[in-house]
Design a protein around this motif. Structure first.
Motif, PDB file in Angstrom:
ATOM      1  N   SER A  23       0.848  -1.190   0.000  1.00 32.74           N
ATOM      2  CA  SER A  23       0.000   0.000   0.000  1.00 32.74           C
ATOM      3  C   SER A  23       0.887   1.244   0.000  1.00 32.74           C
ATOM      4  O   SER A  23       1.422   1.624   1.050  1.00 32.74           O
ATOM      5  N   LEU A  49       0.127   4.263  -0.078  1.00 26.80           N
ATOM      6  CA  LEU A  49      -0.478   5.391   0.645  1.00 26.80           C
ATOM      7  C   LEU A  49      -0.598   5.103   2.143  1.00 26.80           C
ATOM      8  O   LEU A  49      -1.414   5.717   2.829  1.00 26.80           O
ATOM      9  N   TYR A  50       0.218   4.196   2.657  1.00 25.42           N
ATOM     10  CA  TYR A  50       0.054   3.758   4.048  1.00 25.42           C
ATOM     11  C   TYR A  50       0.194   4.893   5.060  1.00 25.42           C
ATOM     12  O   TYR A  50      -0.390   4.835   6.146  1.00 25.42           O
ATOM     13  N   THR A  99      -0.950   7.912   4.851  1.00 23.27           N
ATOM     14  CA  THR A  99      -2.102   8.820   4.861  1.00 23.27           C
ATOM     15  C   THR A  99      -3.436   8.087   4.828  1.00 23.27           C
ATOM     16  O   THR A  99      -4.485   8.712   4.655  1.00 23.27           O
ATOM     17  N   THR A 100      -3.423   6.766   4.995  1.00 22.52           N
ATOM     18  CA  THR A 100      -4.663   5.995   4.997  1.00 22.52           C
ATOM     19  C   THR A 100      -4.724   5.116   6.239  1.00 22.52           C
ATOM     20  O   THR A 100      -3.731   4.938   6.934  1.00 22.52           O
ATOM     21  N   ASN A 101      -5.917   4.568   6.466  1.00 21.58           N
ATOM     22  CA  ASN A 101      -6.101   3.713   7.643  1.00 21.58           C
ATOM     23  C   ASN A 101      -6.460   2.294   7.198  1.00 21.58           C
ATOM     24  O   ASN A 101      -6.398   1.975   6.019  1.00 21.58           O
ATOM     25  N   TYR A 150      -8.520   1.228   4.086  1.00 19.49           N
ATOM     26  CA  TYR A 150      -7.847   1.217   2.788  1.00 19.49           C
ATOM     27  C   TYR A 150      -7.033  -0.061   2.608  1.00 19.49           C
ATOM     28  O   TYR A 150      -7.009  -0.650   1.523  1.00 19.49           O
ATOM     29  N   SER A 151      -6.381  -0.494   3.671  1.00 18.53           N
ATOM     30  CA  SER A 151      -5.614  -1.744   3.598  1.00 18.53           C
ATOM     31  C   SER A 151      -6.516  -2.925   3.278  1.00 18.53           C
ATOM     32  O   SER A 151      -6.165  -3.788   2.459  1.00 18.53           O
ATOM     33  N   ILE A 194     -14.117   4.282  -0.482  1.00 16.14           N
ATOM     34  CA  ILE A 194     -12.881   4.683  -1.151  1.00 16.14           C
ATOM     35  C   ILE A 194     -13.175   5.664  -2.281  1.00 16.14           C
ATOM     36  O   ILE A 194     -12.463   6.668  -2.457  1.00 16.14           O
ATOM     37  N   ASP A 239     -13.044   8.495   1.521  1.00 14.90           N
ATOM     38  CA  ASP A 239     -12.989   8.196   2.958  1.00 14.90           C
ATOM     39  C   ASP A 239     -11.980   7.079   3.199  1.00 14.90           C
ATOM     40  O   ASP A 239     -12.341   5.930   3.465  1.00 14.90           O
ATOM     41  N   VAL A 240     -10.704   7.414   3.098  1.00 17.09           N
ATOM     42  CA  VAL A 240      -9.637   6.409   3.175  1.00 17.09           C
ATOM     43  C   VAL A 240      -8.953   6.385   4.540  1.00 17.09           C
ATOM     44  O   VAL A 240      -8.074   5.557   4.770  1.00 17.09           O
ATOM     45  N   ASN A 241      -9.370   7.263   5.432  1.00 17.76           N
ATOM     46  CA  ASN A 241      -8.653   7.393   6.701  1.00 17.76           C
ATOM     47  C   ASN A 241      -9.515   7.010   7.894  1.00 17.76           C
ATOM     48  O   ASN A 241      -9.311   7.504   9.001  1.00 17.76           O
TER      49      ASN A 241
END
Length: 265
Positions: free
Chosen positions: A92, A94-95, A97-99, A102-103, A200, A204-206
């Motif tokens: 990932s 974007l690890y 800036t994401t939670n 997203y993973s 996503i 809302d990725v966080n």
């Protein structure tokens, strides 16, 4: 819970696991400064090594790992096979800036079968997975004053009826702490992916995947049977203090003393 009942009813054991290990583990700094959280040692054996051992004992054949922070360490440590366990990776980018929502979403194209979902900060006895290797289950433990985070309510048939975010408010019903181990049937996973896609696509990725599970339980589009981890050896390691407590639960096994003529080894 009797696993023979599960077998006679045609419910097959799950043999695929998904591990979310992308986070920076910032609350475990400096231990995670140049190493992912899952490689943190708990009495000389890493969280990841303990999980892999447990999965192999339970007959798992496939482990998919979503990586992020220091992902090369995990790949170098495990490779692509451990015994009969095949290991695959999804990185990932974007690890930071994401939670975990997203993973989990990152796994949508690589997993197309029932699986058990794990977080990378859990240590537990392999026997606790005995009742988690069947679909649509969720590990819980009775809420205690020293625990925090998401809780759930369950009914008399042990089905999860509601998620609650955080535990700061007072409550009168019995609450159970989420242990962050879930099992899903393919049908449930496909429904979850549809809801994840909506989040996503909206940016809302966080947030946490529990938000999705909570909404789906409320709308009865997801049913989860609770599995009790009460008074059993497990621990969630977020901080240095957690690590110290986990090491009390999982001590170093006593080494057998072998006596030779002139030495002890």
């Amino acid at each position: 819970m009797n696993t023979d009942i599960n077998n006679c009813c045609g419910t097959k054991r799950i043999t695929t696991a998904l591990l979310l290990a992308a986070g920076t583990g910032s609350r475990l700094f400096p231990l995670t400064k140049s190493s992912p959280k899952c490689l943190t040692l708990v009495n000389e054996k890493s969280i990841l090594a303990r999980l892999v051992t447990n999965l192999k004992k339970q007959g798992f054949k496939r482990l998919v790992i979503v990586t992020g922070h220091e992902q090369k360490c995990i790949v170098d440590y495990l490779g692509d096979k451990s015994g009969d366990l095949n290991i695959e990776y999804i990185h990932s980018p974007l690890y930071k800036t994401t939670n975990n929502i997203y993973s989990l979403w990152m796994a949508k194209n690589i997993i197309n079968e029932p699986f058990v979902l794990f977080e990378s900060d859990l240590v537990l006895s392999s026997t606790l997975l005995d009742d988690m290797v069947y679909p649509d289950r969720m590990a819980v433990a009775l809420m205690q004053p020293w625990l925090n985070g998401t809780t759930v309510s369950i009914d008399q048939t042990n089905m999860v009826t509601q998620f609650q975010q955080g535990t700061s408010d007072s409550y009168s019903d019995i609450r159970y702490k989420t242990v962050n181990i879930y099992s899903f049937s393919l049908q449930s996973w496909q429904a979850i992916v549809k809801r994840l896609n909506q989040y996503i696509e909206a940016g809302d990725v966080n947030c946490y995947y529990e938000t999705v599970f909570s909404e789906m339980v409320d709308s009865k589009s997801l049913s989860l049977n609770s599995v009790s981890f009460d008074h059993k050896p497990w621990y969630e390691i977020d901080t240095i203090e957690d690590l110290a407590k986990a090491e009390l639960l999982f001590p170093v096994p006593e080494q057998k003393v072998v006596r030779h003529e002139n030495s002890i080894v």
